[in-house]
Design a protein around this motif. Structure first.
Motif, PDB file in Angstrom:
ATOM      1  N   LEU A 307       0.614  -1.125  -0.177  1.00  0.00           N
ATOM      2  CA  LEU A 307      -0.073  -0.028  -0.204  1.00  0.00           C
ATOM      3  C   LEU A 307       0.853   1.143  -0.145  1.00  0.00           C
ATOM      4  O   LEU A 307       0.696   2.273  -0.168  1.00  0.00           O
ATOM      5  N   ASN A 308       2.101   1.052   0.229  1.00  0.00           N
ATOM      6  CA  ASN A 308       3.067   2.287   0.534  1.00  0.00           C
ATOM      7  C   ASN A 308       3.951   2.002  -0.868  1.00  0.00           C
ATOM      8  O   ASN A 308       4.905   3.530  -0.409  1.00  0.00           O
ATOM      9  N   GLY A 309       3.707   1.549  -1.467  1.00  0.00           N
ATOM     10  CA  GLY A 309       4.195   1.457  -2.289  1.00  0.00           C
ATOM     11  C   GLY A 309       5.714   0.983  -1.942  1.00  0.00           C
ATOM     12  O   GLY A 309       6.664   1.556  -2.805  1.00  0.00           O
ATOM     13  N   LEU A 310       6.132   0.295  -0.996  1.00  0.00           N
ATOM     14  CA  LEU A 310       8.174   0.090  -1.252  1.00  0.00           C
ATOM     15  C   LEU A 310       8.865  -1.727  -1.443  1.00  0.00           C
ATOM     16  O   LEU A 310       9.825  -1.482  -1.636  1.00  0.00           O
ATOM     17  N   ALA A 311       7.735  -1.159  -2.241  1.00  0.00           N
ATOM     18  CA  ALA A 311       7.449  -3.540  -2.601  1.00  0.00           C
ATOM     19  C   ALA A 311       6.764  -3.771  -3.804  1.00  0.00           C
ATOM     20  O   ALA A 311       5.260  -3.674  -3.245  1.00  0.00           O
ATOM     21  N   THR A 312       6.863  -4.433  -4.396  1.00  0.00           N
ATOM     22  CA  THR A 312       6.319  -5.453  -5.311  1.00  0.00           C
ATOM     23  C   THR A 312       6.931  -6.423  -5.514  1.00  0.00           C
ATOM     24  O   THR A 312       7.533  -7.134  -5.690  1.00  0.00           O
ATOM     25  N   LEU A 313       5.239  -7.494  -5.488  1.00  0.00           N
ATOM     26  CA  LEU A 313       5.811  -8.968  -6.088  1.00  0.00           C
ATOM     27  C   LEU A 313       5.716  -9.315  -7.645  1.00  0.00           C
ATOM     28  O   LEU A 313       4.645  -8.634  -8.095  1.00  0.00           O
ATOM     29  N   GLU A 314       6.741  -9.888  -7.523  1.00  0.00           N
ATOM     30  CA  GLU A 314       6.906  -9.266  -9.300  1.00  0.00           C
ATOM     31  C   GLU A 314       7.180 -10.993 -10.097  1.00  0.00           C
ATOM     32  O   GLU A 314       8.289 -11.061  -9.096  1.00  0.00           O
ATOM     33  N   HIS A 315       6.483 -11.718 -10.399  1.00  0.00           N
ATOM     34  CA  HIS A 315       7.323 -13.265 -10.886  1.00  0.00           C
ATOM     35  C   HIS A 315       7.516 -14.340  -9.376  1.00  0.00           C
ATOM     36  O   HIS A 315       8.427 -14.729  -9.571  1.00  0.00           O
ATOM     37  N   GLY A 316       7.096 -13.382  -8.717  1.00  0.00           N
ATOM     38  CA  GLY A 316       7.093 -14.495  -7.420  1.00  0.00           C
ATOM     39  C   GLY A 316       7.754 -13.927  -6.603  1.00  0.00           C
ATOM     40  O   GLY A 316       8.630 -14.677  -5.594  1.00  0.00           O
ATOM     41  N   SER A 317       8.716 -13.002  -6.594  1.00  0.00           N
ATOM     42  CA  SER A 317       9.716 -12.681  -5.484  1.00  0.00           C
ATOM     43  C   SER A 317       8.874 -10.930  -5.360  1.00  0.00           C
ATOM     44  O   SER A 317       8.471 -10.030  -6.346  1.00  0.00           O
ATOM     45  N   TRP A 318       9.524 -10.532  -4.230  1.00  0.00           N
ATOM     46  CA  TRP A 318       9.524  -9.282  -3.604  1.00  0.00           C
ATOM     47  C   TRP A 318      10.567  -8.535  -4.048  1.00  0.00           C
ATOM     48  O   TRP A 318      12.287  -8.223  -4.195  1.00  0.00           O
TER      49      TRP A 318
END
Length: 338
Positions: A307-318
């Protein structure tokens, strides 16, 4: 763009936050909520609200009778969520409470969860209940928890039955949600511009960097116009750094929770990426360092990351976003371990 009134802004914010706006008025509503419904029902109000959505995103909310639904944003539905959503709609609609046959409009949760689980056998009843709560209680606000005061756990089960109040708009909104999901499967309209695609990306992710490809280039070229598009709402503000852009929410709560303070170092520790399966261990490790005497909810830490845009989940990895570098955490000695 025409100036929006406070009531019109309230309608838009409700749609952006919850995905649904209903025109129904109740005796318990505050004056601001009633004013929003009055604005929504006036042709001029609808014109301005739809005009804002059209200019910013290239499309408008789906409407049916006195209800609107908007499924773009940070909570796009996964295939599992869609399965649970549709199965819950079917299960609840078939109850007398949803049909208005019973005056109190109260249903028991367990039969609904059991029915939904047959459509999603890969989920436990606890997982199904959690998804129903996230979708129908918190997001769409079509079900309200209602545990009778005289409900006591039996000696055999030691479990208190859970009940939900069913919104008077449930059936109408259910029809809208099904239509909206069908529409979302179609290709975006050809009239959506690159700038409007950037706005949709920011609404969903709240943060953007060079990984967004051509959209990042568009944002850099048109940052003034993009920022101006959000200003009539008087809520979201665009911040652009050298390697990131963030859509900041002026009405967000003050970030003082343990979960947020754990999320910050977790994000900064992700480096090139961390598998989703290992994130829980990382959260526990850092939570113990910061708050050795307290329990920190891992799911809430994940929510803070997203919610705070600190990390994203991409292809199974944060993966940490450039925005994570914008913050630092410093705890006074008295705070550690609280």
């Amino acid at each position: 763009m025409a100036k929006l009134t406070r009531a019109e802004r309230a309608v838009i914010e409700q749609l952006l936050a919850h995905g649904v706006f209903t025109g129904t008025k109740t005796e318990e509503m505050k004056a601001g909520a009633i004013a929003a419904r009055d604005a929504y029902q006036r042709p001029e109000g609808q014109r301005r609200i739809n005009g804002w959505f059209k200019q910013v995103f290239g499309r408008t909310p789906l409407s049916f009778q006195d209800n609107w639904v908007w499924l773009m944003g940070s909570d796009q539905l996964s295939s599992t969520e869609i399965t649970v959503l549709l199965a819950t709609l079917k299960a609840v609609i078939n109850t007398p409470a949803a049909q208005g046959v019973e005056a109190d409009r109260v249903i028991e949760a367990r039969p609904v969860i059991a029915s939904v689980q047959t459509a999603a056998p890969g989920l436990s009843d606890k997982q199904v209940g959690k998804l129903i709560d996230e979708l129908f209680v918190q997001r769409f606000q079509l079900l309200t928890p209602d545990n009778p005061v005289d409900a006591e756990p039996t000696a055999a089960s030691q479990v208190v039955d859970e009940y939900w109040d069913v919104s008077v708009d449930f059936v109408a909104v259910a029809q809208l949600l099904v239509q909206a999901m069908k529409a979302s499967l179609q290709a975006p309209p050809a009239t959506v511009t690159a700038q409007q695609q950037v706005n949709a990306y920011l609404l969903k992710h709240r943060v953007m960097d060079s990984s967004a490809g051509p959209l990042w280039t568009t944002l850099q070229q048109l940052k003034s116009q993009i920022s101006a598009a959000w200003q009539p709402l008087q809520r979201f503000y665009l911040e652009v750094g050298d390697d990131y852009a963030a859509l900041l929410d002026a009405d967000r709560r003050e970030l003082t929770s343990r979960q947020y303070f754990v999320a910050l170092p977790v994000a900064r520790s992700l480096a090139s990426g961390l598998p989703d399966a290992a994130l829980g261990t990382r959260i526990r490790q850092l939570a113990r360092q910061l708050y050795p005497q307290a329990n920190v909810n891992q799911s809430l830490v994940k929510d803070e990351l997203r919610l705070n845009g600190l990390a994203t989940l991409e292809h199974g990895s944060w993966v940490a976003t450039p925005l994570a570098k914008r913050f630092a955490i410093t705890l006074e000695d008295d705070d550690v371990g609280e």
